[in-house]
Design an enzyme around this catalytic site. Structure first.
Site, mmCIF file in Angstrom:
data_model
loop_
_atom_site.group_PDB
_atom_site.id
_atom_site.type_symbol
_atom_site.label_atom_id
_atom_site.label_comp_id
_atom_site.label_asym_id
_atom_site.label_seq_id
_atom_site.Cartn_x
_atom_site.Cartn_y
_atom_site.Cartn_z
ATOM 1 N N SER A 11 0.844 -1.204 0.000
ATOM 2 C CA SER A 11 0.000 0.000 0.000
ATOM 3 C C SER A 11 0.876 1.250 0.000
ATOM 4 O O SER A 11 2.046 1.193 0.360
ATOM 5 C CB SER A 11 -0.902 0.007 1.236
ATOM 6 O OG SER A 11 -1.554 1.252 1.358
ATOM 7 N N HIS A 12 0.294 2.378 -0.393
ATOM 8 C CA HIS A 12 0.999 3.652 -0.269
ATOM 9 C C HIS A 12 1.211 4.013 1.206
ATOM 10 O O HIS A 12 2.101 4.779 1.536
ATOM 11 C CB HIS A 12 0.205 4.778 -0.930
ATOM 12 C CG HIS A 12 0.408 4.851 -2.408
ATOM 13 N ND1 HIS A 12 0.141 3.797 -3.250
ATOM 14 C CD2 HIS A 12 0.871 5.857 -3.197
ATOM 15 C CE1 HIS A 12 0.428 4.157 -4.500
ATOM 16 N NE2 HIS A 12 0.876 5.394 -4.497
ATOM 17 N N SER A 13 0.352 3.468 2.048
ATOM 18 C CA SER A 13 0.402 3.803 3.479
ATOM 19 C C SER A 13 0.791 2.567 4.273
ATOM 20 O O SER A 13 0.140 1.522 4.180
ATOM 21 C CB SER A 13 -0.974 4.297 3.916
ATOM 22 O OG SER A 13 -1.136 4.118 5.306
ATOM 23 N N ASP A 70 -2.565 -1.333 -3.841
ATOM 24 C CA ASP A 70 -3.652 -0.347 -3.860
ATOM 25 C C ASP A 70 -3.622 0.475 -5.155
ATOM 26 O O ASP A 70 -4.236 0.095 -6.127
ATOM 27 C CB ASP A 70 -3.732 0.491 -2.569
ATOM 28 C CG ASP A 70 -2.475 1.275 -2.222
ATOM 29 O OD1 ASP A 70 -1.508 1.260 -2.995
ATOM 30 O OD2 ASP A 70 -2.470 1.926 -1.154
#
Ligand SMILES: [Mg+2]
Lengths: 130, 200
Positions: A11-13, A70
């Site tokens: 994920s980006h996070s 994502d």
């Protein structure tokens, strides 16, 4: 005992990746390998090829690894990480075109039952709108 | 044509660092406002490895730079620029003529295109690299014509509707803004041309 397909969450996070990892762990049991990564090398939102490579190593299984992603760069960094794998592993790691949360849970459920790589990928991708 | 690998990488690094503000503003308009900072991080990472570039051949320098960008930039630009440079490094010799540069550039752009699953006209950096690589590979392309095309191609992304990347979520509303990746591509192409010594 058969080898189970490993799961990687990108994920980006890092918080999202960690949260999905927690959800997958609930059902994964101890024998399924799950790894996650998120964020840039300096801890901002984004993705990073090196951390995807490390996650693939951590989740590595002779049965292969599926990657759930994502947004845009998560997929591109995952594809590049696959390109950079040693030739004998390259064909055994695939990115799923699936929603990241549901895809990870479904893939883990399928992998845990001993399904081969193609079936784990297909199960996750059946969640995508056609 | 003589290419000093360290000078080339230094020019790329400067370009990535100096244009942070403009790239941030372009990405803020239709994306997530991180392209400027991402590029600056990549430029700083290249600079941090300058000693290695000074000792490297051109193929080694391009592959190392590609690897550094792929691991430090973050965002789609990192792996895309990374694969462009890594593939060019694998396709080029230590002392290439312009024809060899053109071939390596075409190979690099094809790698980027495959990796990004992107086509021309989708408002991405490919809209600059694709025509520029074709022109460079054509015999008799002049420096002036490459410069002009890089600029025209970046400007041509303004009316396009984004089909890939974060801007694609805006659909029609992405029209009227230059693609940040196309602009950084133009800037890099101009910086590289400035850094090279052409033996006419
Ligand atoms: Mg961005």
């Amino acid at each position: 005992m058969t080898d189970l397909v490993g799961i990687v969450i990108v994920s980006h996070s890092i918080d999202i990746a960690k949260g999905i990892n927690d959800m997958v762990r609930q059902i994964a049991g101890s024998e399924l390998k799950v790894a996650f990564c998120g964020g840039t090398a300096d801890g901002r939102l984004g993705t990073n090829m090196k951390s995807v490579q490390d996650a693939i190593d951590a989740a590595w299984s002779p049965a292969g690894v599926v990657i759930l992603v994502d947004l845009g760069s998560a997929e591109i960094n995952s594809e590049l990480a696959i390109d950079m794998l040693p030739a004998e592993r390259r064909g055994s790691v695939v990115v799923c075109n699936a929603p990241i949360v549901e895809g990870a849970v479904v893939a883990a459920t399928e992998a845990k039952s001993g399904s081969p790589l193609a079936d784990v990928k297909r199960a996750a991708e059946e969640l995508s709108p056609q | 044509m003589r290419i000093d690998p360290a000078r080339l990488i230094d020019a790329i690094a400067d370009c990535m660092i100096e244009n942070m503000q403009e790239l941030t503003e372009l990405d803020a308009a239709i994306g997530d406002a991180d392209h400027g900072l991402n590029m600056r991080k990549g430029g700083e990472a290249l600079r941090a490895d300058m000693a290695a570039f000074k000792a490297a051949s051109l193929p080694q320098a391009l592959q190392l730079a590609g690897n550094i960008l792929a691991t430090t930039v973050g965002g789609a630009a990192g792996p895309l620029y990374g694969s462009l440079l890594m593939t060019m490094g694998k396709s080029i010799g230590p002392d290439p003529d312009l024809g060899e540069v053109g071939k390596a550039l075409v190979a690099g752009v094809e790698a980027m295109e495959r990796l990004g699953k992107v086509e021309a006209g989708q408002k991405t950096m490919l809209d600059v690299w694709k025509p520029v690589s074709r022109l460079v590979a054509r015999e008799g392309a002049t420096v002036q014509s490459v410069r002009a095309l890089a600029h025209e191609a970046a400007v041509a992304t303004i009316p396009m509707e984004a089909r890939r990347g974060r801007a694609s979520y805006l659909g029609e509303r992405s029209r009227g803004h230059m693609d940040p990746g196309a602009r950084s591509s133009e800037l890099l192409i101009l910086a590289v041309i400035d850094a090279l010594e052409f033996e006419q």
